[in-house]
Each structure stands twice: as C-alpha cells, then as structure tokens.
Design a protein around this motif. Structure first.
Motif, short mmCIF file in Angstrom:
data_model
loop_
_atom_site.label_atom_id
_atom_site.label_comp_id
_atom_site.label_asym_id
_atom_site.label_seq_id
_atom_site.Cartn_x
_atom_site.Cartn_y
_atom_site.Cartn_z
N GLU A 86 0.82 -1.21 0.00
CA GLU A 86 0.00 0.00 0.00
C GLU A 86 0.85 1.26 0.00
O GLU A 86 1.78 1.40 0.80
N LEU A 87 0.55 2.16 -0.92
CA LEU A 87 1.20 3.46 -0.97
C LEU A 87 0.23 4.53 -0.50
O LEU A 87 -0.97 4.49 -0.82
N SER A 88 0.74 5.50 0.23
CA SER A 88 -0.10 6.61 0.66
C SER A 88 -0.17 7.66 -0.45
O SER A 88 0.69 7.71 -1.34
N ALA A 89 -1.17 8.53 -0.38
CA ALA A 89 -1.28 9.63 -1.34
C ALA A 89 -0.05 10.52 -1.24
O ALA A 89 0.46 11.03 -2.26
N GLN A 90 0.48 10.69 -0.04
CA GLN A 90 1.67 11.53 0.16
C GLN A 90 2.89 10.93 -0.54
O GLN A 90 3.69 11.66 -1.14
N GLN A 91 3.04 9.60 -0.48
CA GLN A 91 4.16 8.96 -1.16
C GLN A 91 4.07 9.14 -2.67
O GLN A 91 5.06 9.42 -3.34
N LYS A 92 2.88 8.97 -3.21
CA LYS A 92 2.69 9.15 -4.65
C LYS A 92 3.00 10.59 -5.06
O LYS A 92 3.66 10.84 -6.07
N GLU A 93 2.52 11.53 -4.27
CA GLU A 93 2.76 12.95 -4.57
C GLU A 93 4.24 13.27 -4.48
O GLU A 93 4.77 14.04 -5.30
N SER A 94 4.92 12.72 -3.49
CA SER A 94 6.35 12.97 -3.33
C SER A 94 7.14 12.45 -4.53
O SER A 94 8.04 13.12 -5.05
N TYR A 95 6.78 11.25 -4.98
CA TYR A 95 7.45 10.71 -6.17
C TYR A 95 7.22 11.60 -7.38
O TYR A 95 8.15 11.91 -8.13
N GLN A 96 5.98 12.00 -7.60
CA GLN A 96 5.66 12.83 -8.77
C GLN A 96 6.44 14.15 -8.72
O GLN A 96 6.88 14.65 -9.75
N LYS A 97 6.63 14.70 -7.53
CA LYS A 97 7.31 15.98 -7.39
C LYS A 97 8.83 15.83 -7.54
O LYS A 97 9.47 16.58 -8.28
N LYS A 98 9.40 14.86 -6.83
CA LYS A 98 10.86 14.74 -6.77
C LYS A 98 11.44 13.86 -7.87
O LYS A 98 12.62 14.00 -8.24
N GLY A 99 10.66 12.89 -8.37
CA GLY A 99 11.18 11.97 -9.38
C GLY A 99 11.88 10.76 -8.80
O GLY A 99 12.48 9.98 -9.54
N HIS A 100 11.79 10.59 -7.48
CA HIS A 100 12.39 9.42 -6.83
C HIS A 100 11.77 9.25 -5.46
O HIS A 100 11.23 10.19 -4.87
N ILE A 101 11.84 8.03 -4.94
CA ILE A 101 11.32 7.75 -3.60
C ILE A 101 11.98 6.48 -3.08
O ILE A 101 12.36 5.60 -3.86
N ALA A 102 12.14 6.40 -1.76
CA ALA A 102 12.60 5.16 -1.11
C ALA A 102 11.43 4.54 -0.37
O ALA A 102 10.70 5.24 0.35
N LEU A 103 11.24 3.25 -0.55
CA LEU A 103 10.19 2.51 0.13
C LEU A 103 10.83 1.37 0.92
O LEU A 103 11.73 0.69 0.40
N ARG A 104 10.39 1.17 2.12
CA ARG A 104 11.01 0.18 2.99
C ARG A 104 10.28 -1.16 2.92
O ARG A 104 9.06 -1.22 2.85
N GLN A 105 11.07 -2.23 2.93
CA GLN A 105 10.57 -3.60 2.96
C GLN A 105 9.53 -3.88 1.88
O GLN A 105 8.45 -4.42 2.14
N VAL A 106 9.89 -3.51 0.67
CA VAL A 106 9.08 -3.87 -0.50
C VAL A 106 9.09 -5.39 -0.66
O VAL A 106 8.12 -6.00 -1.09
N ALA A 107 10.20 -6.00 -0.31
CA ALA A 107 10.29 -7.46 -0.17
C ALA A 107 10.78 -7.74 1.26
O ALA A 107 11.66 -7.02 1.76
N ASN A 108 10.20 -8.74 1.91
CA ASN A 108 10.59 -9.00 3.30
C ASN A 108 11.84 -9.88 3.38
O ASN A 108 12.34 -10.38 2.36
N LYS A 109 12.34 -10.07 4.59
CA LYS A 109 13.60 -10.79 4.78
C LYS A 109 13.53 -12.22 4.25
O LYS A 109 14.49 -12.72 3.66
N SER A 110 12.42 -12.87 4.47
CA SER A 110 12.25 -14.25 4.01
C SER A 110 12.27 -14.32 2.49
O SER A 110 12.89 -15.23 1.90
#
Length: 282
Positions: free
Chosen positions: A20-44
């Motif tokens: 799940e992405l928040s509206a703020q994350q989507k807006e940040s990506y659109q504005k800056k052109g990059h974003i970091a997301l944590r644990q897109v894949a888990n340790k296992s």
C-alpha cells in the motif's frame, strides 16, 4: 548455458500481495522523481531469491580484467541484463505483481510492461557511477518510465542508495551523453547551475527499494567496503507506449535488443516486454 536452480521455483514466494502506498508517497514521487520505500520485499523473500540471483550473476559475469585496468563504466558495476529469461526462479521475482503495481501506482498509469531487468553488483572497492539519465538509452518518447532499485544485502551509510537530483525529471531529455567521466562532469555542472537538490536515501536494508523516473538525474558512490553491493533492478514503462524514432546509437542498439522486430511508431510490446500489471484486469 544451463543455470542450475538453487530452489524449486514453484516453492519460492510469489510476491503477489499488495504494497500500500499513501497519497503523500505518490505525490512525493511525482514531485521529486524518486522515492525510497522500505521492505518492498521482506527478509524471508530476499533470503529465498538472493542466492539464485547471485549465482547467476557469478556465472554470467564477463569481466576479465582487475578493477584498476577497467574504464569508469567497467569499474562501476557488474551488469547482467534480463536474468528473468535465464531462470524460472528469477522470472518469478522480476515479474512479481507487487513490484509492478507499485510502479503503476507511482506513475499513475493503468498498467506496466517490463523493459528489462538488470543485476548491478558493485564490487568491493568498485568505482562510482557517474551522473546520467537512464532514458537516453531507451527508444521511448514518454515520461512514464520508472526503475525499481532493490538491494539484496544490507547497504551501509557509506555505500548508500543512489544520489538523485530532485525534480530533474521535470526537465525531460537533457542530453544524449552516455554514462562516462564526461557525463559526470557536465551533468554535475548542470545540476549545480539549475540549483537542484541532491539527495541520497542513505543506508538500506535488503528488500528496501528506491524507485526513480527514467529522466531523473542520478549517480552512485563507489563501494569503499570489502563486501559486494548486490542490487537487482527492474525497469517498467506504461502499457500502450509506442516506440520512438531512435536518435542515437545507444537508442538504436536498445531498439534491436529490447524491442526486436519493431519499428518506430509500433506499440512497444514484444515477448520480451510482458504486461506484468494491469489495473483493468484486476
């Protein structure tokens, strides 16, 4: 070449679940052109796929010179493309619906296709990656492209994520310079002249990921550590895009490699570019 699988691919995690992405994350990506997301894949999940990817990179690595004898590009990383074609296990990773939906959500598009994947392993004491725009290589006339950059091992602060020039994607096609010492000097001057904020996302855990636009200027520091920086990338573009007239040798080469048999104006879709997520189909 036959690549032995270290796991039964059907037993590996499917990674179909939604991130799940928040509206703020989507807006940040659109504005800056990059974003970091944590644990897109888990340790296992990473523990299952990292050995398979690392094994294949080792088998296919064609560097035959020590680091100090290579050019800047050669010092930057071991680069292996389209691993998904060579391994059923890696196919499961690269074509994961979870990753593709994030790409579609960030770009605000209905569906995405794969352009190609790349393993980018920066060797111990490997060199920096010069400033560049990815999309100068791609025969696609669009701003709807995005790259997922996911470390398969923890990355310390001193290695860090890539460094991005925030909002540089809004400039579109800046110049045709391929990754080189010249691109680093010229684009560093351009970034300073435009006053773009440069930003790294710092230390990353295995399974974290950055996503950046094909037009976002970025670079990466060298690897001063004694361990390999193992990163897997997947490049996506919006479904429905057409092939552009190649205006450089780099784009001519990519047209032949990644859109075999297609001509400018054709729909950018071949067997090498599967549709990995479609909102309308879900």
């Amino acid at each position: 070449m036959s690549i032995p699988e270290t796991n039964n691919s059907n037993e590996l995690p499917s990674m179909e679940e939604n991130y799940e992405l928040s509206a703020q994350q989507k807006e940040s990506y659109q504005k800056k052109g990059h974003i970091a997301l944590r644990q897109v894949a888990n340790k296992s999940e990473i523990a299952s796929y990292e050995p398979v990817i690392s094994h294949l990179v080792k088998e296919l690595n064609n560097h035959d010179k020590p680091l100090e004898q290579r050019d800047t590009y050669g010092k930057a990383f071991i680069q292996i493309s389209n691993l998904w074609e060579k391994s059923e296990a890696i196919r499961r990773f690269v074509l994961a619906k979870r990753f593709a939906k994030i790409a579609a959500d960030l770009m605000g598009v209905d569906g995405v296709r794969i352009y190609h994947d790349q393993a980018l392993f920066k060797e111990p004491h490997g060199g920096h990656t010069p400033w560049h725009q990815d999309q100068i290589y791609w025969p696609l006339d669009t701003d709807k492209t995005i790259t997922m950059w996911m470390p398969l091992v923890p990355i310390s602060q001193e290695v860090g994520s890539m460094t991005f020039a925030s909002e540089s994607h809004l400039m579109g096609y800046i110049n045709k310079m391929v990754i080189s010492d010249e691109s680093h000097r010229t684009l560093a001057g351009y970034i300073e002249g435009k006053g773009f904020e440069t930003m790294s996302h710092g230390a990353m855990e295995a399974g974290d990921a950055t996503f950046h636009s094909g037009w976002t200027l970025h670079s990466a520091p060298g690897n001063p550590t004694d361990t390999m920086r193992k990163v897997m990338t997947v490049i996506y573009y919006a479904d429905g895009i057409r092939v552009a007239e190649p205006d450089s040798k780099a784009r001519e080469s990519d047209l032949k490699s990644w859109f075999p048999g297609l001509q400018p104006g054709d729909l950018a879709a071949t067997t090498l570019n599967p549709l990995v997520y479609s909102r309308s189909a879900n």
